[in-house]
Design a protein around this motif. Structure first.
Motif, short mmCIF file in Angstrom:
data_model
loop_
_atom_site.label_atom_id
_atom_site.label_comp_id
_atom_site.label_asym_id
_atom_site.label_seq_id
_atom_site.Cartn_x
_atom_site.Cartn_y
_atom_site.Cartn_z
N GLU A 6 0.83 -1.21 0.00
CA GLU A 6 0.00 0.00 0.00
C GLU A 6 0.87 1.25 0.00
N PHE A 7 1.95 1.23 0.76
CA PHE A 7 2.86 2.37 0.82
C PHE A 7 3.48 2.64 -0.55
N LEU A 8 3.96 1.58 -1.20
CA LEU A 8 4.56 1.73 -2.53
C LEU A 8 3.54 2.21 -3.55
N THR A 9 2.29 1.74 -3.39
CA THR A 9 1.22 2.18 -4.30
C THR A 9 0.98 3.68 -4.17
N GLU A 10 1.04 4.18 -2.94
CA GLU A 10 0.86 5.61 -2.73
C GLU A 10 1.98 6.41 -3.39
N ILE A 11 3.22 5.91 -3.28
CA ILE A 11 4.34 6.60 -3.95
C ILE A 11 4.15 6.56 -5.45
N ASP A 12 3.68 5.42 -5.94
CA ASP A 12 3.40 5.28 -7.38
C ASP A 12 2.42 6.36 -7.83
N LYS A 13 1.35 6.56 -7.04
CA LYS A 13 0.34 7.58 -7.40
C LYS A 13 0.93 8.99 -7.31
N LEU A 14 1.83 9.20 -6.35
CA LEU A 14 2.47 10.52 -6.23
C LEU A 14 3.32 10.81 -7.46
N VAL A 15 4.02 9.80 -7.95
CA VAL A 15 4.82 9.98 -9.17
C VAL A 15 3.92 10.37 -10.34
N GLN A 16 2.78 9.71 -10.43
CA GLN A 16 1.82 10.05 -11.50
C GLN A 16 1.34 11.49 -11.36
N LEU A 17 1.11 11.93 -10.12
CA LEU A 17 0.68 13.31 -9.90
C LEU A 17 1.77 14.30 -10.29
N ILE A 18 3.03 13.94 -10.00
CA ILE A 18 4.14 14.82 -10.37
C ILE A 18 4.17 15.05 -11.87
N GLU A 19 3.70 14.05 -12.61
CA GLU A 19 3.67 14.15 -14.07
C GLU A 19 2.39 14.86 -14.58
N SER A 20 1.50 15.23 -13.66
CA SER A 20 0.23 15.84 -14.06
C SER A 20 0.39 17.35 -14.23
N PRO A 21 -0.59 18.02 -14.86
CA PRO A 21 -0.51 19.48 -15.07
C PRO A 21 -0.39 20.27 -13.77
N ILE A 22 -0.88 19.75 -12.69
CA ILE A 22 -0.85 20.49 -11.43
C ILE A 22 0.57 20.78 -10.98
N PHE A 23 1.49 19.87 -11.26
CA PHE A 23 2.88 20.04 -10.84
C PHE A 23 3.78 20.52 -11.98
N THR A 24 3.20 21.22 -12.92
CA THR A 24 4.01 21.77 -14.02
C THR A 24 5.11 22.68 -13.49
N TYR A 25 4.74 23.54 -12.53
CA TYR A 25 5.73 24.47 -11.97
C TYR A 25 6.88 23.71 -11.35
N LEU A 26 6.62 22.57 -10.72
CA LEU A 26 7.68 21.78 -10.08
C LEU A 26 8.64 21.23 -11.13
N ARG A 27 8.08 20.73 -12.20
CA ARG A 27 8.95 20.15 -13.25
C ARG A 27 9.80 21.23 -13.91
N LEU A 28 9.25 22.43 -14.05
CA LEU A 28 10.03 23.53 -14.64
C LEU A 28 11.18 23.94 -13.71
N GLN A 29 10.96 23.81 -12.40
CA GLN A 29 12.01 24.16 -11.45
C GLN A 29 13.20 23.21 -11.53
N LEU A 30 12.99 22.03 -12.14
CA LEU A 30 14.11 21.09 -12.31
C LEU A 30 15.16 21.63 -13.27
N LEU A 31 14.78 22.63 -14.08
CA LEU A 31 15.76 23.24 -14.98
C LEU A 31 16.80 24.05 -14.23
N GLU A 32 16.39 24.54 -13.04
CA GLU A 32 17.30 25.34 -12.21
C GLU A 32 17.75 24.48 -11.03
N TRP A 33 18.56 23.46 -11.34
CA TRP A 33 18.89 22.50 -10.30
C TRP A 33 19.79 23.08 -9.22
#
Length: 742
Positions: free
Chosen positions: A620-647
């Motif tokens: 169950e714990f790993l499934t939750e992390i799996d879902k979090l990864v999917q959310l990171i790839e969603s439009p809601i976390f676009t700003y987060l992915r763009l911040q990866l350019l400024e590592w």
């Protein structure tokens, strides 16, 4: 044998003819009597006329010999013909002996009684009206005559006196011409005479209208039709006395009777609409309510249609009967298919019009500038009348009806009930809050309904209750701040419902929370949920609930503003919101990481992920992390992915994502996150374990003590570890106990 003097002024030959069994022999005697009476009348010889009436009415008409009775009947008719316009002076002596023969055991005597009566009425016209009640009583009994040889009498009647046959035989012989002729005749004599005692007649009509005999019903409904059509009779004021009987006749299985009764009721309704001032609406509404619940489609449609007109025409006069009308209307809203489509449509109109009445009653009369005392007095009267009408609504009975109908299977009915509750809370909240405690329990149960529409409408009602600012609903909290006393109570009960019904939480939890966030303040909902869950004793439920709330927070469009507030943290209020959620989100480690990623506290997220080494990693714990990864790839976390350019500025974010990658098994989620991280250069400097450097987003508004927050996270997770340990121990003890018992 009687002497000839006893039959005077009849001659011996006339007496013999009247006693003859053949009609052809009795007819000449009748002609002789007619001539005799004309001569008596010409000389104003009332003594002889009365003597003749006594002989024929008492001696002949009551004789033991049926042929003698027939002779008496034809003789009485001959007297009427001979008297002509003077018949009215002797009408009672003429009518009563004839009516007595209507119940005769002999078929032909009954037949000739009808013939004799018709001839008397044809001559007497308006003079017969004072005797109409007695005539009607006799005719209504004969209408139910079931003797088959009555049909044989129709041939004789058709040859001898087809047009002048008594009205009642129309019903038995089905002669349309007879009925029409008699109706026209009666209408004429009623119109030209003021002698008809309608008040005295109504008790008899009210009694006879309940006959179940089809012939009797046809007789009664035809007479009602005639009386209702008579000009200036004002029959409509007596309608309450016979309305129930009319509706019962409408239920008759005979198509002809059903059709005629439907027509008569239609005429009455048209009269009501054109002359509503003369109508006693309250006296009839309960009758309509009763019949509106019939299983007979025509009967139900007619009753519902009448109710619709009553509500439109009388308005507030229907308020005292609101609960009864709802009993009749609400089930009709559930009808499907074409067979009862009209009933459903009419019931829908009634329901809408009833709601308008509540709006009307809630509308305050505007203040007017008074030009004189008369206007002032009138306005006071208007206000008094409005107040009294508002008080006439029996709200307790209305609420009781609504509560009962909320248990119906039909979705349409339940939705209508909930809309009514919402309507009442909006328009008369000061009265409705007296019933809130009872309704609260019912509404909480409705949240478990299988229909989304019912659940949604339930939330609308509940939102109105828990957001109300009325004095009845508001109370002071421990800090002195005024708040709705049902708000926290509702959230507590909602969580309790989710805790006891996990299926509801899984299937409808997100839907309910989203709807609440639309109807109310999403921030208030989430803060209250977080505060209550922080103290939740059932830790496994708290973990599951936080996971649900977190997914809703990160995915639902309804929570866009709340996400933005947590993302930017640009005010003390937003920072307080974050901290309120954080301490409760700690029940679920992955949700806590997600909240930190959302609020851009990447370094703290990285430290939490490091502490996952002390957390039991389950599927169950790993499934939750799996879902979090999917959310990171969603439009809601676009700003987060763009911040990866400024590592260089977001190295903590990169290491946090790598931390999640290291925890995941090499699954699809692992591959997704690995591809994302492979798209950026790796960080070149290590991330310190301390959090002395400022987090992104922390400043004047956000003086967070992240060490304290992390400590709180560890404390909560330790509680969860202990809770799981006890669960396993209890499970083991139960298994051993069951084996021992076996």
């Amino acid at each position: 044998m009687m002497s000839e003097r006893d039959y005077a002024p009849l001659s011996a030959a006339c007496v013999r003819s009247l006693n003859d069994k053949l009609y052809e022999k009795r007819k000449p005697a009748a002609v002789e009597i007619e001539k005799m009476v004309k001569e008596f009348a010409a000389h104003n010889n009332t003594v002889q006329i009365k003597r003749l009436l006594k002989v024929l009415g008492q001696d002949f008409a009551t004789s033991q010999n049926p042929h003698t009775r027939k002779g008496g009947l034809i003789g009485l008719a001959a007297i009427a013909v001979g008297l002509g316009k003077d018949t009215g002076q002797y009408i009672e002596d003429l009518i009563h002996p004839i009516l007595a023969c209507f119940c005769d055991a002999d078929l032909r005597v009954r037949y000739y009684a009808c013939e004799s009566l018709y001839n008397v009425v044809k001559v007497a016209r308006g003079a017969v009206l004072p005797q109409f009640t007695d005539i009607f009583a006799a005719l209504s009994k004969l209408a139910c005559d079931s003797e088959q040889n009555i049909k044989n009498a129709t041939e004789l009647l058709d040859r001898l006196m087809k047009v002048v046959i008594g009205f009642m035989f129309h019903l038995l012989l089905k002669g349309e011409d007879f009925y029409t002729a008699y109706c026209v005749l009666f209408q004429d004599i009623v119109t030209e005479s003021g002698l008809f005692d309608l008040v005295g007649f109504m008790p008899l009509l009210r009694e006879r209208i309940y006959t179940k005999n089809p012939f009797g019903r046809q007789f009664v409904i035809s007479w009602v039709s005639v009386l209702a059509a008579v000009p200036n009779m004002d029959f409509i004021i007596f309608l309450p006395e016979i309305l129930d009987g009319l509706f019962r006749i409408l239920e008759d299985p005979t198509p002809e009777i059903k059709k005629v009764t439907d027509t008569v009721l239609g005429e009455f309704l048209r009269s009501i609409k054109s002359n509503s001032a003369r109508v006693d609406f309250p006296a009839m509404i309960n009758i309509l309510i009763m019949h509106a619940q019939s299983t007979d489609e025509l009967l139900q449609l007619t009753a519902i249609t009448w109710i619709k007109e009553f509500v439109q025409l009388s308005g507030p006069l229907m308020l005292p009967y609101m609960s009864g009308i709802l009993v009749a209307v609400l089930p009709c809203l559930a009808y499907d298919g074409d067979t009862r489509k009209s009933i459903k449509e009419t019931a829908t109109q009634v329901n809408a019009n009833l709601m308008k009445l509540i709006i009307m009653e809630n509308t305050e009369i505007p203040n007017k500038k008074q030009d004189n005392n008369t206007d002032s007095t009138r306005d006071k009267d208007d206000i008094t009348q409005s107040g009294s009408l508002a008080e006439s609504l029996d709200l307790a009975s209305v609420v009781e009806v609504l509560t009962k109908h909320l248990l119906y299977i039909s979705v349409q009915t339940k939705v209508a009930v909930l809309k009514w509750m919402h309507h009442l809370f909006i328009n008369i909240p000061h009265k409705m809050f007296n019933h809130t405690e009872d309704l609260f329990v019912i509404l909480m149960k409705s949240l478990s309904d299988t229909s989304d529409e019912v659940v949604q409408q339930t939330l609308v009602v509940m939102a109105e209750i828990i957001s109300s600012k009325s004095p009845e609903a508001v109370t002071a909290d421990p800090d002195g701040k005024m708040q709705n006393k049902y708000f926290t109570k509702f959230i507590i009960n909602l969580l309790r419902l989710f805790s006891t019904d996990r299926h509801l939480l899984e299937e409808r939890g997100a839907f309910i929370i989203r709807e609440l966030c639309v109807l109310l303040s999403a921030e208030d909902i989430y803060k209250t949920l977080a505060k209550i869950l922080l103290e939740e004793q059932n830790l496994s439920f708290a973990c599951t609930m936080i996971q649900t709330l977190n997914v809703i927070l990160l995915t639902s469009s309804e929570l866009f503003d709340l996400r933005n507030k947590l993302r930017h943290l640009d005010s003390a209020d937003s920072c307080a919101l974050f901290e309120c959620l954080y301490v409760s989100w700690c029940h679920n480690p992955v949700a806590t990481v997600a909240l930190c990623l959302l609020s851009q506290h990447y370094r703290h997220a990285c430290n939490i992920i490091r502490s996952f080494e002390n957390i039991e990693v389950t599927v169950e714990f790993l499934t939750e992390i799996d879902k979090l990864v999917q959310l990171i790839e969603s439009p809601i976390f676009t700003y987060l992915r763009l911040q990866l350019l400024e590592w260089e500025q977001n190295d903590a974010l990169i290491y946090a994502l790598y931390g999640l990658l290291m925890i995941l098994p090499q699954s699809e989620a692992y591959a997704t996150l690995q591809r994302r991280l492979a798209a950026i250069p790796p960080a070149t400097k290590p991330i310190p374990k301390s959090e002395q450097s400022q987090e992104k987003g922390t400043g004047a508004y956000c003086p967070f003590d992240f060490s304290k927050l992390l400590k709180h996270f560890h404390v909560v997770q330790e509680q969860h570890r202990e809770h799981k340990r006890k669960q396993r121990l209890n499970s083991l003890i139960e298994r051993n106990s069951s084996h021992t018992d076996a």
